[in-house]
Motif scaffolding. Structure first.
Motif, PDB file in Angstrom:
ATOM      1  N   TYR A 153      33.859 -16.960  -7.225  1.00  0.00           N
ATOM      2  CA  TYR A 153      34.310 -16.458  -8.307  1.00  0.00           C
ATOM      3  C   TYR A 153      34.120 -17.749  -9.035  1.00  0.00           C
ATOM      4  CZ  TYR A 153      34.605 -11.311  -7.012  1.00  0.00           C
ATOM      5  OH  TYR A 153      34.844 -10.619  -6.399  1.00  0.00           O
ATOM      6  N   LEU A 154      33.410 -17.750 -10.521  1.00  0.00           N
ATOM      7  CA  LEU A 154      33.648 -18.711 -11.293  1.00  0.00           C
ATOM      8  C   LEU A 154      34.798 -18.270 -12.366  1.00  0.00           C
ATOM      9  CD1 LEU A 154      30.256 -19.852 -10.810  1.00  0.00           C
ATOM     10  CD2 LEU A 154      32.126 -20.943 -10.237  1.00  0.00           C
ATOM     11  N   VAL A 155      35.733 -18.836 -12.602  1.00  0.00           N
ATOM     12  CA  VAL A 155      36.892 -18.311 -13.922  1.00  0.00           C
ATOM     13  C   VAL A 155      37.020 -19.263 -14.730  1.00  0.00           C
ATOM     14  CG1 VAL A 155      37.491 -16.147 -12.019  1.00  0.00           C
ATOM     15  CG2 VAL A 155      39.056 -18.391 -12.372  1.00  0.00           C
ATOM     16  N   SER A 156      37.561 -18.563 -15.539  1.00  0.00           N
ATOM     17  CA  SER A 156      37.833 -19.432 -17.293  1.00  0.00           C
ATOM     18  C   SER A 156      39.721 -20.402 -17.123  1.00  0.00           C
ATOM     19  CB  SER A 156      38.427 -18.788 -18.123  1.00  0.00           C
ATOM     20  OG  SER A 156      38.873 -17.646 -18.162  1.00  0.00           O
ATOM     21  N   THR A 157      40.420 -19.650 -16.111  1.00  0.00           N
ATOM     22  CA  THR A 157      41.426 -20.397 -16.443  1.00  0.00           C
ATOM     23  C   THR A 157      41.888 -20.117 -14.682  1.00  0.00           C
ATOM     24  OG1 THR A 157      43.158 -18.167 -16.938  1.00  0.00           O
ATOM     25  CG2 THR A 157      42.102 -20.019 -18.630  1.00  0.00           C
ATOM     26  N   GLY A 178      36.444 -23.253 -16.182  1.00  0.00           N
ATOM     27  CA  GLY A 178      36.133 -23.017 -16.954  1.00  0.00           C
ATOM     28  C   GLY A 178      34.389 -21.830 -17.418  1.00  0.00           C
ATOM     29  N   ILE A 179      34.390 -21.890 -18.758  1.00  0.00           N
ATOM     30  CA  ILE A 179      33.519 -20.729 -19.296  1.00  0.00           C
ATOM     31  C   ILE A 179      32.750 -21.929 -19.777  1.00  0.00           C
ATOM     32  CG2 ILE A 179      32.590 -19.666 -20.954  1.00  0.00           C
ATOM     33  CD1 ILE A 179      35.217 -17.521 -20.846  1.00  0.00           C
ATOM     34  N   PRO A 180      31.287 -21.813 -19.330  1.00  0.00           N
ATOM     35  CA  PRO A 180      30.628 -23.273 -19.795  1.00  0.00           C
ATOM     36  C   PRO A 180      29.688 -22.963 -21.506  1.00  0.00           C
ATOM     37  CG  PRO A 180      28.844 -21.408 -18.931  1.00  0.00           C
ATOM     38  CD  PRO A 180      30.373 -20.917 -18.429  1.00  0.00           C
ATOM     39  N   PRO A 358      33.461 -29.381 -20.203  1.00  0.00           N
ATOM     40  CA  PRO A 358      33.034 -28.652 -21.041  1.00  0.00           C
ATOM     41  C   PRO A 358      32.250 -28.788 -19.969  1.00  0.00           C
ATOM     42  CG  PRO A 358      32.270 -30.319 -22.965  1.00  0.00           C
ATOM     43  CD  PRO A 358      34.160 -30.456 -22.158  1.00  0.00           C
ATOM     44  N   HIS A 359      31.926 -29.662 -19.287  1.00  0.00           N
ATOM     45  CA  HIS A 359      30.381 -29.553 -18.534  1.00  0.00           C
ATOM     46  C   HIS A 359      30.627 -29.252 -16.758  1.00  0.00           C
ATOM     47  CE1 HIS A 359      33.434 -33.653 -18.263  1.00  0.00           C
ATOM     48  NE2 HIS A 359      32.317 -33.443 -16.105  1.00  0.00           N
ATOM     49  N   HIS A 360      32.416 -29.227 -17.043  1.00  0.00           N
ATOM     50  CA  HIS A 360      32.543 -29.143 -15.599  1.00  0.00           C
ATOM     51  C   HIS A 360      32.239 -27.586 -14.410  1.00  0.00           C
ATOM     52  CE1 HIS A 360      36.242 -29.287 -12.079  1.00  0.00           C
ATOM     53  NE2 HIS A 360      35.838 -28.434 -12.525  1.00  0.00           N
ATOM     54  N   CYS A 361      31.898 -26.422 -15.106  1.00  0.00           N
ATOM     55  CA  CYS A 361      31.244 -25.346 -14.683  1.00  0.00           C
ATOM     56  C   CYS A 361      29.416 -25.560 -13.673  1.00  0.00           C
ATOM     57  CB  CYS A 361      30.823 -24.423 -15.240  1.00  0.00           C
ATOM     58  SG  CYS A 361      30.290 -22.658 -14.753  1.00  0.00           S
ATOM     59  N   ALA A 362      29.577 -26.294 -14.622  1.00  0.00           N
ATOM     60  CA  ALA A 362      27.503 -27.277 -14.307  1.00  0.00           C
ATOM     61  C   ALA A 362      28.287 -28.127 -13.285  1.00  0.00           C
ATOM     62  CB  ALA A 362      27.342 -27.695 -15.355  1.00  0.00           C
ATOM     63  N   ASP A 388      41.604 -28.268 -10.407  1.00  0.00           N
ATOM     64  CA  ASP A 388      41.648 -26.864 -12.412  1.00  0.00           C
ATOM     65  C   ASP A 388      42.435 -26.798 -13.462  1.00  0.00           C
ATOM     66  OD1 ASP A 388      40.733 -25.334 -10.104  1.00  0.00           O
ATOM     67  OD2 ASP A 388      43.175 -23.569  -9.412  1.00  0.00           O
ATOM     68  N   LYS A 389      44.046 -27.104 -12.799  1.00  0.00           N
ATOM     69  CA  LYS A 389      44.896 -28.053 -14.098  1.00  0.00           C
ATOM     70  C   LYS A 389      44.182 -28.612 -15.032  1.00  0.00           C
ATOM     71  CE  LYS A 389      49.182 -29.888 -15.190  1.00  0.00           C
ATOM     72  NZ  LYS A 389      50.530 -30.681 -14.599  1.00  0.00           N
ATOM     73  N   ALA A 390      43.271 -29.649 -15.554  1.00  0.00           N
ATOM     74  CA  ALA A 390      42.385 -30.241 -15.733  1.00  0.00           C
ATOM     75  C   ALA A 390      41.766 -29.781 -16.722  1.00  0.00           C
ATOM     76  CB  ALA A 390      42.248 -31.536 -15.149  1.00  0.00           C
ATOM     77  N   VAL A 391      41.015 -28.649 -16.336  1.00  0.00           N
ATOM     78  CA  VAL A 391      40.234 -27.485 -16.903  1.00  0.00           C
ATOM     79  C   VAL A 391      40.776 -26.605 -18.087  1.00  0.00           C
ATOM     80  CG1 VAL A 391      38.294 -26.254 -16.781  1.00  0.00           C
ATOM     81  CG2 VAL A 391      38.624 -27.531 -14.775  1.00  0.00           C
ATOM     82  N   TYR A 392      41.721 -25.755 -17.904  1.00  0.00           N
ATOM     83  CA  TYR A 392      43.061 -25.491 -18.103  1.00  0.00           C
ATOM     84  C   TYR A 392      44.065 -25.021 -17.787  1.00  0.00           C
ATOM     85  CZ  TYR A 392      38.644 -23.145 -20.767  1.00  0.00           C
ATOM     86  OH  TYR A 392      37.209 -23.377 -21.438  1.00  0.00           O
ATOM     87  N   SER A 393      45.335 -25.196 -17.883  1.00  0.00           N
ATOM     88  CA  SER A 393      47.001 -25.145 -18.053  1.00  0.00           C
ATOM     89  C   SER A 393      47.358 -24.490 -18.338  1.00  0.00           C
ATOM     90  CB  SER A 393      47.401 -26.201 -18.091  1.00  0.00           C
ATOM     91  OG  SER A 393      47.345 -27.079 -19.966  1.00  0.00           O
TER      92      SER A 393
END
Length: 395
Positions: A153-157, A178-180, A358-362, A388-393
């Motif tokens: 699963y790829l998730v937003s937070t 994160g959401i791409p 924002p490129h993290h998911c790709a 995880d924290k660096a994408v969204y905390s």
């Protein structure tokens, strides 16, 4: 050597699911052009006659009976799609899905909507060997996203990850990416240059988006928006609702040089860069695109269900506020006129790499494919996976 292939399945229930699929595909191609990506709205692709009727009915239900939609969302919140539903979907609507997969021969399937995810999960249960990733496109995780056959699963937070692990999904199967968003949202362009390019005045600017379907605001809000039009520039972006665009253009309130009325636009990235404040419904994709651009948001009339959860997340994070009265508009319009420099300073702080990349998911998908992601930074280094924290905390 055969190129790696990624097949992305979505559905047209709203614009965000397919938007996320295309954003991820474009991001993957930007970082590694050797990887081939294909995006398909599965139901529309397999049954172009029936699909538009179903989508139209869904749109009317969400628009005219949002409380009913919210009730259904909440009553089914903890439930996955049952075996009978998956079987019915497969036989009635997705009977040829296996043929599509066998013809395209993907190395990885990514689903950005629960329905194709359920269908591919059933095919995997019956013997399909292709890895299946589910990309959840909101800041919540409804039970319909969950299938036992999903590999990752790829998730937003981190909050969404906790919801999934609380339902028994192993932690190592859930990756916070994160959401791409489309690569057009990866960097911010010059506000002044874009205003000149778009024919806008160089003054405080508010972007008002009605969503892909062009849902409209109430009269009190509209009157509050236009009350200070001599000092604030307004851009209305009303999506695919052409009738609404024509109605607004014939309304005397909107015949002012500081008002621009648009329908569907492929330049939302430019509009967000040119604007200082975004007023929108809290769809997952729009919120994430705004996050990537650092623009503050006001949320109007969230649809009960996932939009309420999206709104809650960004409000708690301090990146948005609920637009529940004209007082909120008055407050923000005063800030735009009197504290313009401070608002711009705060926006630049929100664009620092440790806040959101924002490129993290790709990057994550490419690493799971065994492919390198080339993202030139200041030193031309290769992009690395973030924590995880660096994408969204989560606050």
């Amino acid at each position: 050597m055969r190129k790696k292939r990624v097949l992305l399945f979505s559905e047209g229930f709203g614009t965000g699911h397919t938007g996320a699929a295309y954003a991820l595909a474009e991001g993957i191609k930007r970082l590694n052009p050797a990887v081939q990506c294909r995006v398909i709205e599965l139901g529309k692709f397999l049954n172009p006659t029936v699909a538009p009727w179903i989508l139209s009915a869904y749109r009317k239900t969400v628009s005219s009976q949002p409380k009913l939609f919210g009730m259904l969302y909440k009553t089914q919140y903890h439930r996955s799609l049952n075996r009978f539903t998956k079987l019915a979907l497969h036989r009635v609507f997705y009977a040829h899905a296996r043929q599509v997969i066998e013809q395209l021969k993907p190395d990885l399937i990514i689903c950005t909507h629960p329905l194709p995810a359920a269908v591919v999960s059933r095919l995997k249960h019956l013997g399909l060997k292709v890895p299946l990733y589910t990309l959840i496109t909101d800041y919540d995780a409804h039970g319909s996203w969950v299938n036992a056959e999903v590999n990752r699963y790829l998730v937003s937070t981190s909050r969404v990850k906790a919801i999934l692990t609380g339902r028994g999904i192993p932690s190592d199967q859930v990756k916070v990416t994160g959401i791409p968003v489309h690569p057009k949202f990866w960097e911010r362009s010059s506000r002044e240059a874009l205003r000149q390019e778009l024919g806008l005045a160089d003054k405080p600017t508010v972007l008002i988006m009605g969503g892909g379907w062009g849902l409209m605001f109430g009269e009190e809000i509209m009157n509050a928006l236009t009350a200070k039009i001599d000092h604030i520039q307004l851009i209305f972006c009303m999506g695919s609702n052409d009738k609404l665009v024509d109605k607004m253009r014939s309304d005397s309130r909107f015949r002012h040089p500081n008002i621009t009325i648009l329908g569907y636009s492929s330049d939302v990235n430019k509009l967000m860069d040119a604007a200082d404040l975004l007023i929108t419904k809290p769809g997952g994709m729009t919120c994430t695109e705004a996050l990537a651009k650092g623009i503050p948001m006001l949320f109007y009339q969230a649809i009960p269900g996932q939009e309420e959860k999206n709104s809650q997340y960004f409000v708690e994070l301090g990146l948005a506020e609920v637009l529940d009265s004209e007082t909120v508009i008055d407050k923000w319009f005063r800030l735009l006129q009197r504290e313009y420099a401070e608002l711009e300073k705060q926006r630049r702080l929100r664009l620092t790499p440790d806040h959101y990349q924002p490129h993290h998911c790709a990057v994550t998908v490419l690493e799971m494919l065994g492919k390198q992601a080339k993202l030139a930074g200041e030193n031309g280094s290769t992009a690395q996976t973030l924590s995880d924290k660096a994408v969204y905390s989560t606050p």
